[in-house]
Motif scaffolding. Structure first.
Motif, PDB file in Angstrom:
ATOM      1  N   GLU A 170      72.303   9.666  18.097  1.00  0.00           N
ATOM      2  CA  GLU A 170      71.150  10.258  18.774  1.00  0.00           C
ATOM      3  C   GLU A 170      69.895   9.422  18.545  1.00  0.00           C
ATOM      4  N   ALA A 171      69.655   9.043  17.295  1.00  0.00           N
ATOM      5  CA  ALA A 171      68.474   8.269  16.952  1.00  0.00           C
ATOM      6  C   ALA A 171      68.503   6.892  17.618  1.00  0.00           C
ATOM      7  N   SER A 172      69.651   6.228  17.556  1.00  0.00           N
ATOM      8  CA  SER A 172      69.774   4.893  18.144  1.00  0.00           C
ATOM      9  C   SER A 172      69.533   4.929  19.643  1.00  0.00           C
ATOM     10  N   SER A 173      70.037   5.960  20.291  1.00  0.00           N
ATOM     11  CA  SER A 173      69.885   6.072  21.735  1.00  0.00           C
ATOM     12  C   SER A 173      68.419   6.266  22.125  1.00  0.00           C
ATOM     13  N   LYS A 174      67.695   7.075  21.372  1.00  0.00           N
ATOM     14  CA  LYS A 174      66.283   7.306  21.682  1.00  0.00           C
ATOM     15  C   LYS A 174      65.464   6.025  21.471  1.00  0.00           C
ATOM     16  N   VAL A 175      65.770   5.275  20.427  1.00  0.00           N
ATOM     17  CA  VAL A 175      65.042   4.026  20.175  1.00  0.00           C
ATOM     18  C   VAL A 175      65.379   3.000  21.262  1.00  0.00           C
ATOM     19  N   ALA A 176      66.634   2.953  21.671  1.00  0.00           N
ATOM     20  CA  ALA A 176      67.018   2.034  22.745  1.00  0.00           C
ATOM     21  C   ALA A 176      66.282   2.370  24.035  1.00  0.00           C
ATOM     22  N   HIS A 177      66.073   3.657  24.281  1.00  0.00           N
ATOM     23  CA  HIS A 177      65.277   4.069  25.446  1.00  0.00           C
ATOM     24  C   HIS A 177      63.848   3.548  25.316  1.00  0.00           C
ATOM     25  N   LEU A 178      63.273   3.692  24.120  1.00  0.00           N
ATOM     26  CA  LEU A 178      61.897   3.257  23.905  1.00  0.00           C
ATOM     27  C   LEU A 178      61.758   1.752  24.131  1.00  0.00           C
ATOM     28  N   ARG A 179      62.739   0.982  23.674  1.00  0.00           N
ATOM     29  CA  ARG A 179      62.735  -0.467  23.920  1.00  0.00           C
ATOM     30  C   ARG A 179      62.800  -0.753  25.416  1.00  0.00           C
ATOM     31  N   ALA A 180      63.623   0.014  26.128  1.00  0.00           N
ATOM     32  CA  ALA A 180      63.817  -0.233  27.560  1.00  0.00           C
ATOM     33  C   ALA A 180      62.528  -0.007  28.341  1.00  0.00           C
ATOM     34  N   VAL A 181      61.769   1.029  27.974  1.00  0.00           N
ATOM     35  CA  VAL A 181      60.553   1.320  28.738  1.00  0.00           C
ATOM     36  C   VAL A 181      59.358   0.504  28.257  1.00  0.00           C
ATOM     37  N   ALA A 182      59.451  -0.052  27.035  1.00  0.00           N
ATOM     38  CA  ALA A 182      58.318  -0.802  26.492  1.00  0.00           C
ATOM     39  C   ALA A 182      58.082  -2.092  27.259  1.00  0.00           C
ATOM     40  N   GLY A 183      59.129  -2.896  27.429  1.00  0.00           N
ATOM     41  CA  GLY A 183      58.983  -4.155  28.155  1.00  0.00           C
ATOM     42  C   GLY A 183      58.057  -5.125  27.444  1.00  0.00           C
ATOM     43  N   PRO A 184      57.620  -6.170  28.150  1.00  0.00           N
ATOM     44  CA  PRO A 184      56.800  -7.209  27.513  1.00  0.00           C
ATOM     45  C   PRO A 184      55.354  -6.802  27.287  1.00  0.00           C
ATOM     46  N   GLY A 185      54.859  -5.811  28.023  1.00  0.00           N
ATOM     47  CA  GLY A 185      53.468  -5.397  27.864  1.00  0.00           C
ATOM     48  C   GLY A 185      53.363  -3.890  27.775  1.00  0.00           C
ATOM     49  N   PRO A 186      53.781  -3.301  26.660  1.00  0.00           N
ATOM     50  CA  PRO A 186      53.837  -1.846  26.560  1.00  0.00           C
ATOM     51  C   PRO A 186      52.461  -1.187  26.564  1.00  0.00           C
ATOM     52  N   ASP A 187      52.434   0.068  26.975  1.00  0.00           N
ATOM     53  CA  ASP A 187      51.219   0.863  26.955  1.00  0.00           C
ATOM     54  C   ASP A 187      50.717   1.000  25.510  1.00  0.00           C
ATOM     55  N   PRO A 188      49.411   0.910  25.283  1.00  0.00           N
ATOM     56  CA  PRO A 188      48.893   1.021  23.912  1.00  0.00           C
ATOM     57  C   PRO A 188      49.311   2.310  23.209  1.00  0.00           C
ATOM     58  N   SER A 189      49.439   3.411  23.948  1.00  0.00           N
ATOM     59  CA  SER A 189      49.846   4.664  23.317  1.00  0.00           C
ATOM     60  C   SER A 189      51.282   4.587  22.821  1.00  0.00           C
ATOM     61  N   LEU A 190      52.109   3.814  23.507  1.00  0.00           N
ATOM     62  CA  LEU A 190      53.485   3.624  23.044  1.00  0.00           C
ATOM     63  C   LEU A 190      53.501   2.803  21.765  1.00  0.00           C
ATOM     64  N   LEU A 191      52.659   1.782  21.698  1.00  0.00           N
ATOM     65  CA  LEU A 191      52.570   0.971  20.484  1.00  0.00           C
ATOM     66  C   LEU A 191      52.083   1.805  19.302  1.00  0.00           C
ATOM     67  N   ARG A 192      51.153   2.715  19.561  1.00  0.00           N
ATOM     68  CA  ARG A 192      50.678   3.583  18.485  1.00  0.00           C
ATOM     69  C   ARG A 192      51.794   4.492  17.980  1.00  0.00           C
ATOM     70  N   LEU A 193      52.632   4.954  18.883  1.00  0.00           N
ATOM     71  CA  LEU A 193      53.768   5.779  18.468  1.00  0.00           C
ATOM     72  C   LEU A 193      54.742   4.971  17.621  1.00  0.00           C
ATOM     73  N   VAL A 194      55.012   3.737  18.022  1.00  0.00           N
ATOM     74  CA  VAL A 194      55.901   2.869  17.243  1.00  0.00           C
ATOM     75  C   VAL A 194      55.331   2.649  15.843  1.00  0.00           C
ATOM     76  N   GLU A 195      54.022   2.432  15.740  1.00  0.00           N
ATOM     77  CA  GLU A 195      53.387   2.242  14.429  1.00  0.00           C
ATOM     78  C   GLU A 195      53.504   3.505  13.579  1.00  0.00           C
ATOM     79  N   GLU A 196      53.289   4.658  14.188  1.00  0.00           N
ATOM     80  CA  GLU A 196      53.388   5.927  13.458  1.00  0.00           C
ATOM     81  C   GLU A 196      54.807   6.140  12.934  1.00  0.00           C
ATOM     82  N   LEU A 197      55.798   5.920  13.777  1.00  0.00           N
ATOM     83  CA  LEU A 197      57.194   6.112  13.373  1.00  0.00           C
ATOM     84  C   LEU A 197      57.603   5.078  12.325  1.00  0.00           C
ATOM     85  N   SER A 198      57.091   3.866  12.450  1.00  0.00           N
ATOM     86  CA  SER A 198      57.407   2.818  11.474  1.00  0.00           C
ATOM     87  C   SER A 198      56.862   3.152  10.098  1.00  0.00           C
TER      88      SER A 198
END
Length: 271
Positions: free
Chosen positions: A167-195
């Motif tokens: 379940e966890a791997s699938s959700k992270v793979a989704h996040l990678r798929a939508v991030a692309g080369p220029g992700p939305d700043p709010s997505l980057l903030r979420l990645v930082e929070e989860l990290s």
């Protein structure tokens, strides 16, 4: 300066074994996966050229090279598309910040599914709307505002999802798929929070897995009605970029269907 393309190639190279590509396993390896020169050999490019790709000194590989790398690194369709997007970034077609507003017709649709859990999410997997059965399914859990926070920042998620790693791997793979080369700043903030909050997230994010799920069976354990086996399907919402509807359905006549019926009866619409 870090190169998203180089980081992706490095991570995927380390995930492929010599056995998978038919090379002899000779000598001790300091790091897992294929060596750079092995990838270069199998892809038909020079080792120096491939090293420049990983180091970010070569940023515009041809489609022929990308196709060869996708084959060598055993990328699936989603990961291959991601590779091409990293190598050939395009300006985003979205104008402004993605809207959190959910169309009233979409709300009416998910509300009519009285025995099927349904959610509306955005690219970050923020939960923008849910019907009564979905509210009952996640009742009492922390971080239900975002499915990634729920999975990685709530220890109870390991009880909720018996197949937690998948379940966890699938959700992270989704996040990678939508991030692309220029992700939305709010997505980057979420990645930082989860990290910051989860070693497991850092571990899985570092693999650079890419994939989107449109339909599959998943197991959930609810504290009142027990285990449910549900078929999940996802639909993109035309006219609302990034928004998706997640709908779960049980096999007719199954114990999971009866469990959902009990949930819908004890948590009616408006209850």
């Amino acid at each position: 300066m870090k190169s998203p393309l180089g980081e992706f190639l490095r991570a995927r190279r380390q995930a492929v074994t010599v056995d998978e590509v038919g090379l002899p396993d000779v000598g001790r390896r300091r790091t897992p996966g294929l060596r750079r020169d092995e990838v270069a050999l199998l892809a038909g490019v020079s080792a120096d050229y491939y090293i420049r790709l990983e180091q970010g000194r070569e940023r515009h590989p041809s489609d022929q090279v990308l196709a060869a790398l996708a084959r060598v690194l055993r990328l699936n369709a989603d990961a291959t598309e991601h590779l091409y997007r990293l190598a050939n970034p395009r300006p985003s077609k979205r104008m402004g910040r993605p809207s959190a507003h959910v169309d009233r017709n979409v709300l009416r649709l998910i509300g009519s599914l009285d025995r099927m859990p349904a959610l509306v999410t955005n690219d970050r997997l923020d939960v923008l709307a849910r019907n009564a059965v979905a509210r009952a399914l996640y009742e009492g859990l922390a971080h239900t505002d975002n499915l990634l926070r729920l999975t990685f920042l709530n220890p109870e998620s390991r009880k909720l999802y018996p197949d937690w790693e998948q379940e966890a791997s699938s959700k992270v793979a989704h996040l990678r798929a939508v991030a692309g080369p220029g992700p939305d700043p709010s997505l980057l903030r979420l990645v930082e929070e989860l990290s910051r909050g989860s070693e497991d997230f850092r571990r899985i994010w570092a693999r650079h897995d890419v994939g989107t799920r449109t339909q599959e069976f998943r197991r959930i354990v609810h504290h009142e009605v027990g285990e449910l086996i549900l078929w999940h399907v996802t639909f993109s919402i035309d006219g609302s970029p990034g928004q998706r509807i997640f709908i779960a359905q049980a096999e007719p006549g199954s114990s999971s269907e009866r469990a959902l019926t009990r949930l819908s009866m004890t948590h009616p619409v408006g209850g």
